[in-house]
Design a protein around this motif. Structure first.
Motif, PDB file in Angstrom:
ATOM      1  N   ALA A  96       0.822  -1.211   0.000  1.00  0.00           N
ATOM      2  CA  ALA A  96       0.000   0.000   0.000  1.00  0.00           C
ATOM      3  C   ALA A  96       0.855   1.260   0.000  1.00  0.00           C
ATOM      4  O   ALA A  96       0.536   2.235  -0.691  1.00  0.00           O
ATOM      5  CB  ALA A  96      -0.932  -0.004   1.215  1.00  0.00           C
ATOM      6  N   LEU A  97       1.955   1.270   0.767  1.00  0.00           N
ATOM      7  CA  LEU A  97       2.842   2.431   0.755  1.00  0.00           C
ATOM      8  C   LEU A  97       3.433   2.648  -0.635  1.00  0.00           C
ATOM      9  O   LEU A  97       3.569   3.783  -1.105  1.00  0.00           O
ATOM     10  CB  LEU A  97       3.971   2.257   1.775  1.00  0.00           C
ATOM     11  CG  LEU A  97       3.653   2.513   3.245  1.00  0.00           C
ATOM     12  CD1 LEU A  97       4.914   2.388   4.087  1.00  0.00           C
ATOM     13  CD2 LEU A  97       3.015   3.887   3.450  1.00  0.00           C
ATOM     14  N   HIS A  98       3.805   1.552  -1.292  1.00  0.00           N
ATOM     15  CA  HIS A  98       4.338   1.657  -2.652  1.00  0.00           C
ATOM     16  C   HIS A  98       3.294   2.277  -3.578  1.00  0.00           C
ATOM     17  O   HIS A  98       3.603   3.171  -4.386  1.00  0.00           O
ATOM     18  CB  HIS A  98       4.742   0.269  -3.149  1.00  0.00           C
ATOM     19  CG  HIS A  98       5.506   0.263  -4.425  1.00  0.00           C
ATOM     20  ND1 HIS A  98       4.915   0.514  -5.651  1.00  0.00           N
ATOM     21  CD2 HIS A  98       6.821   0.045  -4.686  1.00  0.00           C
ATOM     22  CE1 HIS A  98       5.815   0.439  -6.597  1.00  0.00           C
ATOM     23  NE2 HIS A  98       6.991   0.164  -6.047  1.00  0.00           N
ATOM     24  N   ASP A  99       2.032   1.819  -3.447  1.00  0.00           N
ATOM     25  CA  ASP A  99       0.961   2.361  -4.279  1.00  0.00           C
ATOM     26  C   ASP A  99       0.720   3.842  -3.989  1.00  0.00           C
ATOM     27  O   ASP A  99       0.503   4.639  -4.912  1.00  0.00           O
ATOM     28  CB  ASP A  99      -0.337   1.588  -4.021  1.00  0.00           C
ATOM     29  CG  ASP A  99      -0.361   0.244  -4.702  1.00  0.00           C
ATOM     30  OD1 ASP A  99       0.255   0.103  -5.769  1.00  0.00           O
ATOM     31  OD2 ASP A  99      -0.991  -0.680  -4.162  1.00  0.00           O
ATOM     32  N   TRP A 100       0.726   4.203  -2.719  1.00  0.00           N
ATOM     33  CA  TRP A 100       0.459   5.590  -2.330  1.00  0.00           C
ATOM     34  C   TRP A 100       1.541   6.520  -2.908  1.00  0.00           C
ATOM     35  O   TRP A 100       1.243   7.585  -3.448  1.00  0.00           O
ATOM     36  CB  TRP A 100       0.417   5.669  -0.803  1.00  0.00           C
ATOM     37  CG  TRP A 100      -0.105   6.951  -0.238  1.00  0.00           C
ATOM     38  CD1 TRP A 100      -0.930   7.859  -0.855  1.00  0.00           C
ATOM     39  CD2 TRP A 100       0.158   7.462   1.068  1.00  0.00           C
ATOM     40  NE1 TRP A 100      -1.198   8.903   0.003  1.00  0.00           N
ATOM     41  CE2 TRP A 100      -0.552   8.693   1.178  1.00  0.00           C
ATOM     42  CE3 TRP A 100       0.899   7.005   2.153  1.00  0.00           C
ATOM     43  CZ2 TRP A 100      -0.520   9.470   2.342  1.00  0.00           C
ATOM     44  CZ3 TRP A 100       0.928   7.771   3.315  1.00  0.00           C
ATOM     45  CH2 TRP A 100       0.231   8.983   3.405  1.00  0.00           C
ATOM     46  N   ARG A 101       2.785   6.081  -2.797  1.00  0.00           N
ATOM     47  CA  ARG A 101       3.892   6.865  -3.327  1.00  0.00           C
ATOM     48  C   ARG A 101       3.824   6.931  -4.864  1.00  0.00           C
ATOM     49  O   ARG A 101       4.063   7.985  -5.471  1.00  0.00           O
ATOM     50  CB  ARG A 101       5.215   6.256  -2.872  1.00  0.00           C
ATOM     51  CG  ARG A 101       6.460   7.045  -3.219  1.00  0.00           C
ATOM     52  CD  ARG A 101       7.658   6.534  -2.442  1.00  0.00           C
ATOM     53  NE  ARG A 101       7.867   5.098  -2.612  1.00  0.00           N
ATOM     54  CZ  ARG A 101       7.706   4.198  -1.639  1.00  0.00           C
ATOM     55  NH1 ARG A 101       7.347   4.562  -0.422  1.00  0.00           N
ATOM     56  NH2 ARG A 101       7.915   2.913  -1.886  1.00  0.00           N
ATOM     57  N   TYR A 102       3.482   5.824  -5.499  1.00  0.00           N
ATOM     58  CA  TYR A 102       3.341   5.773  -6.953  1.00  0.00           C
ATOM     59  C   TYR A 102       2.244   6.732  -7.424  1.00  0.00           C
ATOM     60  O   TYR A 102       2.423   7.464  -8.415  1.00  0.00           O
ATOM     61  CB  TYR A 102       3.018   4.349  -7.371  1.00  0.00           C
ATOM     62  CG  TYR A 102       2.802   4.147  -8.856  1.00  0.00           C
ATOM     63  CD1 TYR A 102       3.868   4.153  -9.741  1.00  0.00           C
ATOM     64  CD2 TYR A 102       1.523   3.941  -9.366  1.00  0.00           C
ATOM     65  CE1 TYR A 102       3.671   3.966 -11.107  1.00  0.00           C
ATOM     66  CE2 TYR A 102       1.316   3.744 -10.716  1.00  0.00           C
ATOM     67  CZ  TYR A 102       2.392   3.760 -11.579  1.00  0.00           C
ATOM     68  OH  TYR A 102       2.191   3.562 -12.934  1.00  0.00           O
ATOM     69  N   ALA A 103       1.127   6.741  -6.705  1.00  0.00           N
ATOM     70  CA  ALA A 103       0.030   7.643  -7.065  1.00  0.00           C
ATOM     71  C   ALA A 103       0.462   9.097  -6.945  1.00  0.00           C
ATOM     72  O   ALA A 103       0.078   9.942  -7.766  1.00  0.00           O
ATOM     73  CB  ALA A 103      -1.178   7.365  -6.177  1.00  0.00           C
TER      74      ALA A 103
ATOM     75  N   SER B 114      -3.464   3.257  -7.996  1.00  0.00           N
ATOM     76  CA  SER B 114      -2.449   2.325  -7.514  1.00  0.00           C
ATOM     77  C   SER B 114      -1.723   1.717  -8.695  1.00  0.00           C
ATOM     78  O   SER B 114      -2.059   1.969  -9.860  1.00  0.00           O
ATOM     79  CB  SER B 114      -3.106   1.205  -6.694  1.00  0.00           C
ATOM     80  OG  SER B 114      -3.861   0.360  -7.551  1.00  0.00           O
ATOM     81  N   THR B 115      -0.726   0.891  -8.397  1.00  0.00           N
ATOM     82  CA  THR B 115      -0.024   0.184  -9.465  1.00  0.00           C
ATOM     83  C   THR B 115      -0.953  -0.777 -10.205  1.00  0.00           C
ATOM     84  O   THR B 115      -0.692  -1.111 -11.375  1.00  0.00           O
ATOM     85  CB  THR B 115       1.168  -0.598  -8.907  1.00  0.00           C
ATOM     86  OG1 THR B 115       0.733  -1.429  -7.814  1.00  0.00           O
ATOM     87  CG2 THR B 115       2.260   0.338  -8.416  1.00  0.00           C
TER      88      THR B 115
END
Length: 321
Positions: A161-168, A316-317
């Motif tokens: 989820a952190l990866h997705d949040w940062r990606y967004a 998200s990714t």
């Protein structure tokens, strides 16, 4: 006006046999969970009892309609379904709510929402949190192995989820109220690190490990409460789990961890993360990783970009697979 953020419930550690209640109880419980709690000594003056069968708003509403007018408090006993149904019933009648988890399988006992299924996806109804959560640590430590520590899934999901949040954020897709916040991400990362440390002990049923899992779940929910959204712990891994649950060959009979656990590993893989620590923690916690047939997993992943757009899930990714 609603409060700017909700608190978590008071968490009271005590044996189930020592819980006393003088008020008339409306009881929402799954059958096996209630039987286990009664064997552990729970005795409540239940004036009404209901067993939720599905996580849908019409079903929750039907339960709420049958609550007697003289009920004074709602108790929810069991896992996530019982907790969400009890939150809804208490909210509809303006009654105080006590929750008794029979396994630390989800974070739902701490949250202020009830998860329901609409059109093949999960949506959240604002019902407010429970007043109190009663935690009998030895009782929780003795829960069935596949449920005992499955709540780690709602903590290990921080990795994806952190990866997705940062990606967004990098893609300019976060709305103003969900902007990526480094200190929040750092706090969530600390919770994730703690989860990796205690997964083995919690999975073995070590009381200290179970207690730490309870605290980490409370920290995760409170962090999301403070920022007003769940981006630090819910992303493409949960979206994949929702889509899997909606697949006709799987359905709603699976425990939360049965779907979220494997989904964490798939999301971490397509994000090019090292899945080994996550897989190890899931295995130590006793989360089954073989409940989703590979053919179904591949089919759902292929359809996931269309699914997340159709249901307007936070970017998200998974949107760009």
């Amino acid at each position: 006006m609603p409060p700017s953020f909700y608190p978590i419930p008071a968490i009271v550690e005590m044996p189930l046999r020592e819980i006393t209640e003088q008020r008339r109880v409306a009881q929402v419980a799954s059958g096996p969970s209630l039987a286990a709690a009664v064997r552990a000594g729970l005795r409540l003056p239940a004036a009404w009892n209901a067993e939720p069968r599905e996580a849908s708003e019409p079903h929750f509403e039907n339960l709420a309609r049958t609550v007697p007018s003289d009920a004074e408090v709602v108790y929810g006993i069991g896992g996530g379904l019982a907790a969400d149904a009890a939150k809804y019933v208490a909210w509809r009648h303006g009654l105080p709510l006590a929750l008794i988890p029979t396994a630390l399988s989800v974070d739902a006992h701490m949250t202020w929402v009830s998860g329901v299924r609409r059109d093949g996806c999960v949506t959240y109804l604002t019902t407010g949190p429970a007043t109190v959560v009663y935690a009998d640590i030895p009782f929780l430590a003795a829960a069935p192995q596949h449920l005992r520590a499955a709540g780690v899934c709602d903590l290990l999901s921080i990795a994806t989820a952190l990866h997705d949040w940062r990606y967004a954020e990098e893609c300019g897709m976060n709305p103003p109220e969900q902007r990526y916040t480094p200190w929040v991400a750092a706090a969530a990362q600390a919770i994730l690190d703690g989860t990796l440390d205690i997964a083995d002990a919690a999975g073995r049923g070590d009381p200290a490990g179970v207690r730490e899992l309870l605290r980490l779940l409370a920290l995760e929910v409170q962090l999301c409460n403070l920022i007003g959204h769940s981006r630090p712990e819910e992303g493409s891994e949960h979206y994949l789990a929702y889509a899997l649950e909606a697949h006709p060959s799987l359905g709603s009979g699976h425990a939360h961890g049965d779907l979220v656990g494997p989904a964490i590993l798939r999301a971490a893989a397509w994000q090019c993360q090292d899945i080994a620590p996550l897989e190890r923690a899931l295995a130590h916690a006793g989360v089954p990783l073989d409940r989703v047939p590979e053919m179904v997993m591949q089919e759902v992943i292929c359809e996931l970009p269309a699914y997340v757009r159709r249901h307007r899930l936070a970017f998200s990714t998974a949107h760009d697979l």
